[in-house]
Scaffold this motif. Structure first.
Motif, PDB file in Angstrom:
ATOM      1  N   PRO A   1     -11.336  28.353  56.217  1.00  0.00           N
ATOM      2  CA  PRO A   1     -11.922  28.515  54.880  1.00  0.00           C
ATOM      3  C   PRO A   1     -11.986  29.950  54.386  1.00  0.00           C
ATOM      4  O   PRO A   1     -11.916  30.193  53.182  1.00  0.00           O
ATOM      5  CB  PRO A   1     -13.325  27.919  55.040  1.00  0.00           C
ATOM      6  CG  PRO A   1     -13.586  27.861  56.500  1.00  0.00           C
ATOM      7  CD  PRO A   1     -12.263  27.684  57.147  1.00  0.00           C
ATOM      8  N   TYR A   2     -12.133  30.900  55.300  1.00  0.00           N
ATOM      9  CA  TYR A   2     -12.159  32.314  54.912  1.00  0.00           C
ATOM     10  C   TYR A   2     -11.250  33.089  55.858  1.00  0.00           C
ATOM     11  O   TYR A   2     -11.243  32.845  57.072  1.00  0.00           O
ATOM     12  CB  TYR A   2     -13.582  32.877  54.995  1.00  0.00           C
ATOM     13  CG  TYR A   2     -14.544  32.210  54.047  1.00  0.00           C
ATOM     14  CD1 TYR A   2     -14.561  32.560  52.696  1.00  0.00           C
ATOM     15  CD2 TYR A   2     -15.429  31.237  54.500  1.00  0.00           C
ATOM     16  CE1 TYR A   2     -15.449  31.948  51.818  1.00  0.00           C
ATOM     17  CE2 TYR A   2     -16.308  30.622  53.620  1.00  0.00           C
ATOM     18  CZ  TYR A   2     -16.314  30.975  52.281  1.00  0.00           C
ATOM     19  OH  TYR A   2     -17.181  30.364  51.414  1.00  0.00           O
ATOM     20  N   GLN A   3     -10.496  34.029  55.317  1.00  0.00           N
ATOM     21  CA  GLN A   3      -9.587  34.844  56.116  1.00  0.00           C
ATOM     22  C   GLN A   3      -9.589  36.264  55.576  1.00  0.00           C
ATOM     23  O   GLN A   3      -9.535  36.478  54.366  1.00  0.00           O
ATOM     24  CB  GLN A   3      -8.164  34.283  56.064  1.00  0.00           C
ATOM     25  CG  GLN A   3      -8.038  32.849  56.561  1.00  0.00           C
ATOM     26  CD  GLN A   3      -6.634  32.304  56.417  1.00  0.00           C
ATOM     27  OE1 GLN A   3      -5.802  32.453  57.302  1.00  0.00           O
ATOM     28  NE2 GLN A   3      -6.356  31.688  55.290  1.00  0.00           N
TER      29      GLN A   3
ATOM     30  N   ASP B   1      -7.690  32.524  64.565  1.00  0.00           N
ATOM     31  CA  ASP B   1      -7.254  31.762  65.732  1.00  0.00           C
ATOM     32  C   ASP B   1      -5.756  31.562  65.646  1.00  0.00           C
ATOM     33  O   ASP B   1      -5.249  30.746  64.895  1.00  0.00           O
ATOM     34  CB  ASP B   1      -7.941  30.390  65.766  1.00  0.00           C
ATOM     35  CG  ASP B   1      -9.409  30.519  66.067  1.00  0.00           C
ATOM     36  OD1 ASP B   1      -9.726  31.324  66.944  1.00  0.00           O
ATOM     37  OD2 ASP B   1     -10.217  29.834  65.430  1.00  0.00           O
ATOM     38  N   THR B   2      -5.007  32.319  66.396  1.00  0.00           N
ATOM     39  CA  THR B   2      -3.561  32.187  66.396  1.00  0.00           C
ATOM     40  C   THR B   2      -3.074  32.099  67.822  1.00  0.00           C
ATOM     41  O   THR B   2      -3.622  32.732  68.718  1.00  0.00           O
ATOM     42  CB  THR B   2      -2.877  33.398  65.722  1.00  0.00           C
ATOM     43  OG1 THR B   2      -3.331  34.593  66.350  1.00  0.00           O
ATOM     44  CG2 THR B   2      -3.224  33.444  64.242  1.00  0.00           C
ATOM     45  N   PRO B   3      -2.054  31.269  68.074  1.00  0.00           N
ATOM     46  CA  PRO B   3      -1.555  31.142  69.435  1.00  0.00           C
ATOM     47  C   PRO B   3      -0.836  32.392  69.879  1.00  0.00           C
ATOM     48  O   PRO B   3      -0.265  33.125  69.066  1.00  0.00           O
ATOM     49  CB  PRO B   3      -0.577  29.957  69.322  1.00  0.00           C
ATOM     50  CG  PRO B   3      -0.157  29.959  67.895  1.00  0.00           C
ATOM     51  CD  PRO B   3      -1.341  30.447  67.106  1.00  0.00           C
TER      52      PRO B   3
ATOM     53  N   PRO C   1     -16.343  34.185  63.502  1.00  0.00           N
ATOM     54  CA  PRO C   1     -16.732  34.322  62.097  1.00  0.00           C
ATOM     55  C   PRO C   1     -15.989  33.397  61.147  1.00  0.00           C
ATOM     56  O   PRO C   1     -16.558  32.909  60.187  1.00  0.00           O
ATOM     57  CB  PRO C   1     -16.426  35.793  61.794  1.00  0.00           C
ATOM     58  CG  PRO C   1     -16.493  36.473  63.119  1.00  0.00           C
ATOM     59  CD  PRO C   1     -16.000  35.471  64.120  1.00  0.00           C
ATOM     60  N   SER C   2     -14.696  33.150  61.397  1.00  0.00           N
ATOM     61  CA  SER C   2     -13.913  32.335  60.472  1.00  0.00           C
ATOM     62  C   SER C   2     -14.328  30.871  60.457  1.00  0.00           C
ATOM     63  O   SER C   2     -13.956  30.131  59.549  1.00  0.00           O
ATOM     64  CB  SER C   2     -12.417  32.442  60.825  1.00  0.00           C
ATOM     65  OG  SER C   2     -12.212  32.221  62.198  1.00  0.00           O
TER      66      SER C   2
ATOM     67  N   ALA D   1      -8.541  40.542  57.085  1.00  0.00           N
ATOM     68  CA  ALA D   1      -8.118  41.407  58.183  1.00  0.00           C
ATOM     69  C   ALA D   1      -9.273  42.225  58.731  1.00  0.00           C
ATOM     70  O   ALA D   1      -9.274  42.618  59.889  1.00  0.00           O
ATOM     71  CB  ALA D   1      -6.994  42.335  57.716  1.00  0.00           C
ATOM     72  N   ASN D   2     -10.277  42.465  57.897  1.00  0.00           N
ATOM     73  CA  ASN D   2     -11.437  43.264  58.292  1.00  0.00           C
ATOM     74  C   ASN D   2     -12.627  42.338  58.535  1.00  0.00           C
ATOM     75  O   ASN D   2     -12.975  41.525  57.669  1.00  0.00           O
ATOM     76  CB  ASN D   2     -11.760  44.273  57.184  1.00  0.00           C
ATOM     77  CG  ASN D   2     -12.884  45.212  57.568  1.00  0.00           C
ATOM     78  OD1 ASN D   2     -14.029  44.788  57.706  1.00  0.00           O
ATOM     79  ND2 ASN D   2     -12.558  46.487  57.731  1.00  0.00           N
ATOM     80  N   ILE D   3     -13.251  42.459  59.702  1.00  0.00           N
ATOM     81  CA  ILE D   3     -14.337  41.546  60.048  1.00  0.00           C
ATOM     82  C   ILE D   3     -15.539  41.705  59.128  1.00  0.00           C
ATOM     83  O   ILE D   3     -16.252  40.731  58.843  1.00  0.00           O
ATOM     84  CB  ILE D   3     -14.753  41.741  61.531  1.00  0.00           C
ATOM     85  CG1 ILE D   3     -15.658  40.591  61.971  1.00  0.00           C
ATOM     86  CG2 ILE D   3     -15.432  43.105  61.741  1.00  0.00           C
ATOM     87  CD1 ILE D   3     -15.878  40.536  63.460  1.00  0.00           C
ATOM     88  N   HIS D   4     -15.775  42.910  58.612  1.00  0.00           N
ATOM     89  CA  HIS D   4     -16.887  43.112  57.679  1.00  0.00           C
ATOM     90  C   HIS D   4     -16.627  42.396  56.364  1.00  0.00           C
ATOM     91  O   HIS D   4     -17.541  41.803  55.771  1.00  0.00           O
ATOM     92  CB  HIS D   4     -17.108  44.605  57.455  1.00  0.00           C
ATOM     93  CG  HIS D   4     -17.433  45.368  58.706  1.00  0.00           C
ATOM     94  ND1 HIS D   4     -18.631  45.201  59.382  1.00  0.00           N
ATOM     95  CD2 HIS D   4     -16.714  46.268  59.431  1.00  0.00           C
ATOM     96  CE1 HIS D   4     -18.643  45.980  60.449  1.00  0.00           C
ATOM     97  NE2 HIS D   4     -17.490  46.630  60.505  1.00  0.00           N
ATOM     98  N   VAL D   5     -15.390  42.428  55.901  1.00  0.00           N
ATOM     99  CA  VAL D   5     -15.022  41.687  54.701  1.00  0.00           C
ATOM    100  C   VAL D   5     -15.186  40.195  54.940  1.00  0.00           C
ATOM    101  O   VAL D   5     -15.682  39.453  54.073  1.00  0.00           O
ATOM    102  CB  VAL D   5     -13.580  42.019  54.282  1.00  0.00           C
ATOM    103  CG1 VAL D   5     -13.142  41.134  53.106  1.00  0.00           C
ATOM    104  CG2 VAL D   5     -13.453  43.484  53.919  1.00  0.00           C
ATOM    105  N   LEU D   6     -14.791  39.734  56.117  1.00  0.00           N
ATOM    106  CA  LEU D   6     -14.909  38.319  56.455  1.00  0.00           C
ATOM    107  C   LEU D   6     -16.369  37.865  56.440  1.00  0.00           C
ATOM    108  O   LEU D   6     -16.711  36.822  55.872  1.00  0.00           O
ATOM    109  CB  LEU D   6     -14.279  38.051  57.826  1.00  0.00           C
ATOM    110  CG  LEU D   6     -14.259  36.588  58.279  1.00  0.00           C
ATOM    111  CD1 LEU D   6     -13.448  35.739  57.320  1.00  0.00           C
ATOM    112  CD2 LEU D   6     -13.708  36.482  59.692  1.00  0.00           C
TER     113      LEU D   6
END
Length: 409
Positions: free
Chosen positions: A214-216, A316-318, A178-179, A218-223
């Protein structure tokens, strides 16, 4: 490249490839470092037995067929595959290096010159994919590997033929990250156009230059709401001023407002030239700055990174890694161990300063000066890229033993 030991339940061989360690994983499968009988390294992707069903096999078979079709200097090449095997597997070219997500997390954002070079390189690669009638649909920092010969695109598991509105995705289901997903893909529109990859490339270049997407949220619905809401502009904070106009256009809400990939290449070239470089010179500097040293299983006394916990794709974080050091055995000649946090040594262009904050010399073989931060490079003795299959097998066995000794089961 982090290479974790095999678990006691991992196969030792698949399709003739000897498996030496784990290099990645996801909800659907596991990726191993493999070696052909002739010593050719490969990334071997396997579908987990727990998720193998008819639909999964069909999707995997589609990925194999797409990889047979797609080609290009910036695409990880398919080596072999068997979608009917138990479990299904495929082997692609092994690219030694960090993905863009891990590189930025470790070394920070790229300077504007190198971010523009990355954009031009990937735009040209995607244009090649589109000429073959394909869309990637899941371009993101984790799917860009920074290898010794420059960046390459991986993971065509969600790719589709551009002219087709047919999908294996269930109705009202959106697949992707999504991001990095354009609004039309987030809404589930069909069919999609090449503009979806232009948007995703804009997200990747923004991440490379600023360290964020571009967009971040914590909640996927908000994203999803942020991505699809015309009133919510993408966050371009931290992006270099010379890249903001291009990124704004690439991340436009409407597909028809985004530039063609050929225009993206030209605008990235313009940014490169304002820094006094030619595009080929910037490409060489990008490769020098991002290429990684050889993987650790080449040494009889490797430092092995344990497998990370499962992650989602948002953001996407390592992974956080722990380290396991194997006990010494009978000494034998081997390449010197390399600090895994350091970038590569040796390059066809002048070496940057060891001080990350100091600029390069005023004159180099690549043209005028440019302040390109680069971590220090340790010395290497011998050839760090030499492979010894017999020793690799011994190392792999010792990795399994250490893993088994520390496992909770």
């Amino acid at each position: 490249m982090h290479i974790a030991p095999l678990s006691p339940h991992d196969p030792a061989e698949l399709g003739g490839y000897e498996l030496l360690g784990r290099i990645g994983h996801g909800g659907m499968g596991q990726v191993y470092l493999g070696e052909s009988p002739g010593g050719e390294p490969a990334a071997v992707k396997v579908i987990k037995p727990s998720v193998v069903d008819s639909e999964t096999r069909q999707r995997f078979a589609q990925e194999v067929e797409i990889l047979k079709t797609v080609w290009g200097a910036r695409i990880a090449a398919l080596l072999d595959a068997d979608a009917e095997a138990d479990p299904p597997w495929l082997a692609t070219e092994y690219i030694e290096g960090l993905d863009l997500s891990r590189h930025v997390a470790r070394h920070g954002p790229l300077p504007p010159l190198l971010a523009a070079s990355l954009g031009a390189t990937l735009a040209e690669a995607l244009a090649t994919v589109h000429k073959q009638g394909l869309l990637h649909r899941d371009l993101k920092p984790a799917n860009v590997l920074l290898g010794p010969n420059g960046p390459k695109i991986i993971d065509f598991g969600l790719a589709v033929f551009a002219e087709s509105s047919v999908s294996l995705t269930a109705p009202n289901t959106v697949v992707g990250t999504p991001s990095c997903m354009p609004p039309e893909q987030a809404r589930g529109d069909r069919p999609l156009s090449p503009a979806v990859d232009v948007y995703a490339l804009g997200a990747v270049v923004l991440f490379a230059a600023s360290g964020h997407l571009p967009y971040q949220a914590a909640n996927i619905h908000v994203l999803f709401h942020q991505v699809t809401d015309p009133e919510t502009a993408p966050d371009l904070s931290g992006a270099p001023d010379e890249l903001v106009p291009l990124l704004t256009a690439m991340l436009a809400q409407e597909a028809e407002d985004r530039p063609a990939l050929s225009d993206v290449v030209q605008q990235c070239r313009a940014v490169i030239e304002t820094h006094g470089f030619k595009v080929a010179q910037a490409r060489r500097r990008l490769t020098t700055h991002t290429a990684a040293p050889s993987h650790v299983v080449d040494s009889p006394l490797p430092t092995v990174v344990a497998p990370p916990p499962a992650q989602n794709n948002l953001p996407d974080t390592p992974p956080q890694a722990t380290t396991v050091v194997l006990p010494p055995t009978t000494p034998e000649p081997a390449p010197t161990l390399i600090d895994r946090t350091a970038p590569p040594s040796g390059s066809p262009v002048a070496e940057p300063s060891a001080d990350p904050a100091s600029p390069e010399p005023a004159t180099t073989s690549d043209g005028p000066s440019a302040s390109l931060p680069a971590p220090s490079r340790p010395a290497r003795s011998g050839s760090g890229l030499r492979r010894h299959s017999a020793q690799a097998r011994i190392t792999a066995q010792r990795l399994r033993e250490v893993y088994a000794a520390q496992a909770a089961f």
